[in-house]
Design a protein around this motif. Structure first.
Motif, PDB file in Angstrom:
ATOM      1  N   THR A 157       1.196  -1.220   0.273  1.00 26.83           N
ATOM      2  CA  THR A 157       0.330   0.112   0.185  1.00 26.83           C
ATOM      3  C   THR A 157       1.155   1.820   0.008  1.00 26.83           C
ATOM      4  N   ILE A 158       2.264   0.987   0.388  1.00 27.54           N
ATOM      5  CA  ILE A 158       2.760   2.313   0.048  1.00 27.54           C
ATOM      6  C   ILE A 158       3.307   3.001  -1.118  1.00 27.54           C
ATOM      7  N   GLY A 159       3.397   1.634  -1.623  1.00 27.71           N
ATOM      8  CA  GLY A 159       3.668   1.814  -3.386  1.00 27.71           C
ATOM      9  C   GLY A 159       2.077   2.047  -3.881  1.00 27.71           C
ATOM     10  N   MET A 160       1.313   2.537  -3.625  1.00 30.35           N
ATOM     11  CA  MET A 160       0.239   2.577  -4.285  1.00 30.35           C
ATOM     12  C   MET A 160       0.239   4.155  -3.736  1.00 30.35           C
ATOM     13  N   GLU A 161       0.155   4.407  -2.182  1.00 27.02           N
ATOM     14  CA  GLU A 161       0.511   5.598  -2.085  1.00 27.02           C
ATOM     15  C   GLU A 161       1.234   6.939  -2.550  1.00 27.02           C
TER      16      GLU A 161
END
Length: 503
Positions: A157-161
């Motif tokens: 989810t860090i990549g998504m953000e």
């Protein structure tokens, strides 16, 4: 390959516990590197690390029956806090196995959340073995720190953000690698949507399991790992994380302790926040990559992954940061032992800022000076040494000499000409309570100790410099003795720093 992870990441249950961390520009670092440097501030999570994302996403999907049996985790600290927080919210029992070398700040943080802490071994691998024993004994559920699809998706989810927060072009995203969960998750998401963005993993030179595994095409088990960056001190990367990383990561950059310390300082100067060594790993890798590639005018993202730093480690960080940034030089200069020569030497140094100055009478003909100086770059050191030699002085650059950096600058006493047959060795052992005493017990009473220097570096490896009087006739017995100690060692008897200032 990453297609099956896209849905997992999009549906990950992380925001019950995590916040969408800021993506902040680092203005000073951006200006120095001539690139836009953005920091993904995972150090601002409630447990000061990204690890709560994967831990919670895994545990929230466990059945009531699985939660009822309790959970067990093995961790160097940050995953432990994520599991402890998740267990607190989900009202289940948690037991965390941690290496005995784990910083106290992480141990205390886990205990405060109600989890039971079991300290075992010097590395994650040994803590993991203990966790497996507890699972066999209790039937508890294991929450893996990285090699689990739900954990990987949570970290992803860090990549998504990152892609949501910066919609312009990004040249590369730098991610720290321990077991590989964060790198695998971030790469799975970003490469699926923006394959042109480079994903660059960063590891310490003494904990490079992923770099070695990618080079070999299979997982490589390290015999030992460094513990300064304890959050990434992993001997064997995960099976699933390796499968993902070998197909999605563009490369792995390696950095040393000095470079990590310099990166901690860089982030502090830009944010007034202090990252832990593993948390600053990606920034150190970003800087090394920019220098290697000669990169300019690009947007670069580094994941600042954690800030669980023991206060007593800051002394070591500050001492090594200037060396890591190549802003301090250490040189040894031999000057004539005559009136006025010391003043003339100081005049040659001019207005340069002096960080350290040690002078010791050597004999009636010469004296040795150990001096630390603030510099702008390595070329300035070479220019200064050339200037000193042109003035008739012998000068030696000790900036990369471990004995000079770690021991000589702190030792007192100078030369000991009455000591005969002195053999000098440098040893390392994992830093933890009682470690020095254990080392001394192993040294025994076989040979007279003529020099001893130890300095606590706060959860890095303990480093000891030992001089022992070993007559030539006893050399054949001495080598087996060294091997029997069980510690890594280096013969420093011919080291120029030792010869100039101590021998």
């Amino acid at each position: 390959m990453s297609a099956d992870y896209l849905e997992r990441i999009l549906t990950a249950r992380v925001y019950d516990v995590a916040v969408e961390s800021p993506l902040d520009e680092a203005p000073n670092l951006s200006r120095r590197l001539n690139n836009q440097v953005l920091l993904k501030r995972e150090d601002e999570q409630v447990v000061f690390s990204f690890k709560l994302r994967g831990a919670y996403n895994k545990m929230v999907r466990l059945s009531a029956e699985e939660l009822g049996r309790g959970v067990v985790a093995a961790s160097a600290g940050n995953h432990a806090q994520g599991v402890a927080l998740a267990a607190q919210l989900l009202k289940c029992r948690a037991t965390i196995c941690m290496p005995a070398t784990t910083p106290q700040i992480k141990i205390d943080a886990v205990s405060r959340r109600g989890a039971e802490v079991v300290l075992h071994g010097d590395s994650y691998a040994e803590a993991y073995e203990r966790a497996m024993q507890l699972i066999a004994e209790t039937g508890a559920t294991f929450v893996h720190p990285y090699d689990d699809p739900d954990v990987i998706a949570g970290q992803g989810t860090i990549g998504m953000e990152i892609l949501r927060q910066h919609q312009g072009p990004i040249h590369a995203v730098f991610v720290p690698i321990g077991g590989g969960g964060l790198a695998a998750g971030v790469a799975a998401y970003i490469k699926r949507l923006k394959p042109e963005i480079k994903i660059i993993g960063v590891e310490p030179t003494d904990s490079d399991a992923m770099a070695q595994s990618m080079a070999a095409g299979e997982r490589v088990l390290l015999s030992q790992v460094g513990i300064f960056a304890d959050g990434v001190a992993v001997k064997l990367v995960g099976e699933e994380t390796f499968r993902l990383c070998k197909g999605l990561i563009d490369e792995v950059v390696l950095v040393d302790t000095d470079q990590i310390c310099a990166a901690i300082k860089d982030v502090f100067e830009d944010t007034r926040s202090i990252l832990e060594p593993a948390g600053a790993l990606s920034i150190a890798g970003l800087k090394a990559y920019v220098e290697r590639e000669g990169l300019t005018d690009q947007t670069l993202v580094a994941v600042a992954s954690g800030a669980n730093m023991n206060f007593d480690r800051l002394r070591h960080v500050s001492e090594r940061a200037e060396l890591g940034e190549q802003r301090e030089a250490i040189i040894a200069v031999t000057i004539p032992e005559k009136p006025g020569s010391f003043r003339e030497f100081c005049m040659l140094l001019g207005s340069r800022a002096i960080t350290e100055f040690n002078y010791r009478y050597a004999d009636s003909g010469a004296a040795h000076v150990f001096v630390g100086l603030q510099i702008r770059n390595r070329q300035e050191t070479r220019t200064l040494i050339g200037m000193l030699e042109a003035a008739g002085l012998t000068a030696l650059d000790l900036t990369d000499n471990e004995i000079a950096k770690l021991h000589v600058r702190y030792l007192v006493g100078g030369h000991a000409p009455q000591v005969q047959h002195e053999a000098v060795y440098r040893f390392e052992f994992p830093e933890r309570p009682g470690a020095l005493l254990g080392f001394l017990k192993k040294m025994g009473e076989g040979w007279n100790i003529s020099l001893f220097h130890y300095r606590n570096h706060g959860a890095d490896y303990g480093r000891v410099l030992v001089g022992m009087q070993v007559p030539p006739a006893e050399r054949s017995k001495f080598q087996p003795f060294l091997d029997s100690l069980g510690y890594p060692y280096w013969d420093e008897t011919d080291n120029p720093a030792y010869k100039l200032f101590l021998g």
